[in-house]
Design an enzyme around this catalytic site. Structure first.
Site, PDB file in Angstrom:
ATOM      1  N   ARG A  37      10.494 -49.129   2.711  1.00 17.74           N
ATOM      2  CA  ARG A  37       9.999 -48.784   1.361  1.00 17.74           C
ATOM      3  C   ARG A  37       8.680 -49.494   1.040  1.00 17.74           C
ATOM      4  O   ARG A  37       7.859 -48.971   0.277  1.00 17.74           O
ATOM      5  CB  ARG A  37      11.069 -49.143   0.323  1.00 17.74           C
ATOM      6  CG  ARG A  37      10.733 -48.694  -1.109  1.00 17.74           C
ATOM      7  CD  ARG A  37      11.891 -48.962  -2.061  1.00 17.74           C
ATOM      8  NE  ARG A  37      11.667 -48.418  -3.402  1.00 17.74           N
ATOM      9  CZ  ARG A  37      11.513 -49.173  -4.501  1.00 17.74           C
ATOM     10  NH1 ARG A  37      11.570 -50.489  -4.426  1.00 17.74           N
ATOM     11  NH2 ARG A  37      11.318 -48.599  -5.678  1.00 17.74           N
ATOM     12  N   ILE A  63       7.318 -44.873  -8.115  1.00 19.32           N
ATOM     13  CA  ILE A  63       8.283 -44.761  -7.025  1.00 19.32           C
ATOM     14  C   ILE A  63       9.628 -45.114  -7.645  1.00 19.32           C
ATOM     15  O   ILE A  63       9.770 -46.156  -8.296  1.00 19.32           O
ATOM     16  CB  ILE A  63       7.933 -45.669  -5.822  1.00 19.32           C
ATOM     17  CG1 ILE A  63       8.955 -45.490  -4.690  1.00 19.32           C
ATOM     18  CG2 ILE A  63       7.779 -47.135  -6.210  1.00 19.32           C
ATOM     19  CD1 ILE A  63       8.550 -46.172  -3.378  1.00 19.32           C
ATOM     20  N   SER A  64      10.592 -44.222  -7.532  1.00 14.45           N
ATOM     21  CA  SER A  64      11.865 -44.375  -8.245  1.00 14.45           C
ATOM     22  C   SER A  64      12.627 -45.617  -7.791  1.00 14.45           C
ATOM     23  O   SER A  64      12.477 -46.088  -6.661  1.00 14.45           O
ATOM     24  CB  SER A  64      12.752 -43.144  -8.040  1.00 14.45           C
ATOM     25  OG  SER A  64      12.257 -42.047  -8.754  1.00 14.45           O
ATOM     26  N   GLN A  65      13.455 -46.105  -8.688  1.00 12.71           N
ATOM     27  CA  GLN A  65      14.380 -47.192  -8.378  1.00 12.71           C
ATOM     28  C   GLN A  65      15.277 -46.757  -7.215  1.00 12.71           C
ATOM     29  O   GLN A  65      15.796 -45.634  -7.216  1.00 12.71           O
ATOM     30  CB  GLN A  65      15.214 -47.470  -9.623  1.00 12.71           C
ATOM     31  CG  GLN A  65      16.246 -48.549  -9.486  1.00 12.71           C
ATOM     32  CD  GLN A  65      17.073 -48.684 -10.762  1.00 12.71           C
ATOM     33  OE1 GLN A  65      16.805 -48.045 -11.765  1.00 12.71           O
ATOM     34  NE2 GLN A  65      18.094 -49.523 -10.701  1.00 12.71           N
ATOM     35  N   PRO A  66      15.496 -47.612  -6.211  1.00  9.20           N
ATOM     36  CA  PRO A  66      16.346 -47.227  -5.087  1.00  9.20           C
ATOM     37  C   PRO A  66      17.726 -46.731  -5.509  1.00  9.20           C
ATOM     38  O   PRO A  66      18.248 -45.773  -4.926  1.00  9.20           O
ATOM     39  CB  PRO A  66      16.436 -48.513  -4.254  1.00  9.20           C
ATOM     40  CG  PRO A  66      15.135 -49.204  -4.529  1.00  9.20           C
ATOM     41  CD  PRO A  66      14.830 -48.913  -5.971  1.00  9.20           C
TER      42      PRO A  66
END
Length: 213
Positions: A37, A63-66
């Site tokens: 990531r 970038i989205s939260q995992p």
């Protein structure tokens, strides 16, 4: 930029955190464990790459939260070879997760800056989507329909009808619906005009852009 033992250790910690938060799909967890990531993030945020939070990327996007990536992906119940349409390529991280899981990925991005960057970047990491498209996610990709699953990675004020119509019977649309805060919503197609609807709580996404081509 390299993927080091330290990065791999941090990813394992992240996977353990996601398990603790309720993610159980092993193929989703394995994908997140395998994907670097930190390579998808701007240099100012590299130290936070494996923190379970969203971070800014280019063009005022994130970038989205995992956890969000894992949660949405788990809802789709992806099997290897599934044909998946992603609305909002963004950094390409979610695209990479889908590719890592063996999906055939078609992805649409509205921001030209991100589209150009991600189109070049993903193949360098070995992630090859079937198609990356610069276009309007609200209209989907009719020429490639039907899809086993459709994943929307931005907040939609309403559910676009074309996306529902582009699902296979049995296919799933996962979409965050709402304005300031979104309700994670899943539609499962049961027949030509029949859909089951389930809701999975509040999330917060950047807005899905429309009609700017």
């Amino acid at each position: 930029m390299k993927d080091t033992f330290k990065h791999k250790g941090l990813r394992q910690q992240l996977v353990n955190e996601l398990k603790h938060k309720g993610i159980v799909d092993k193929s989703v967890l394995n994908a997140i464990n395998n994907i670097p990531r930190h390579l998808f993030m701007d240099s100012g945020f590299l130290h936070y790459a494996y923190v379970d939070k969203a971070f800014p990327i280019a063009a005022d996007q994130t970038i989205s939260q995992p956890y969000t990536v894992a949660f949405q992906t788990e809802l789709l119940q992806i099997k290897k070879g599934d044909k998946i349409l992603e609305i909002g390529t963004g950094s390409g991280y979610q695209t990479a997760v889908l590719c890592e899981m063996g999906a055939r990925v078609y992805s649409i991005e509205r921001q030209n800056e991100l589209f150009k960057k991600t189109s070049k970047f993903l193949p360098k990491l070995g992630y090859r989507a079937k198609k990356l498209i610069f276009g309007d996610g609200y209209i989907g990709l009719r020429e490639e329909a039907p899809f086993d699953g459709i994943l929307v990675t931005a907040g939609a004020p309403y559910v676009p009808t074309p996306l529902l119509s582009q699902l296979k019977i049995g296919g799933r649309l996962v979409i965050p619906v709402g304005d300031d805060v979104q309700e994670m919503t899943m539609f499962t197609r049961k027949g030509p005009k029949e859909f089951d609807k389930e809701e999975f709580g509040a999330f917060r996404f950047v807005p899905l852009l429309e009609d700017k081509n």
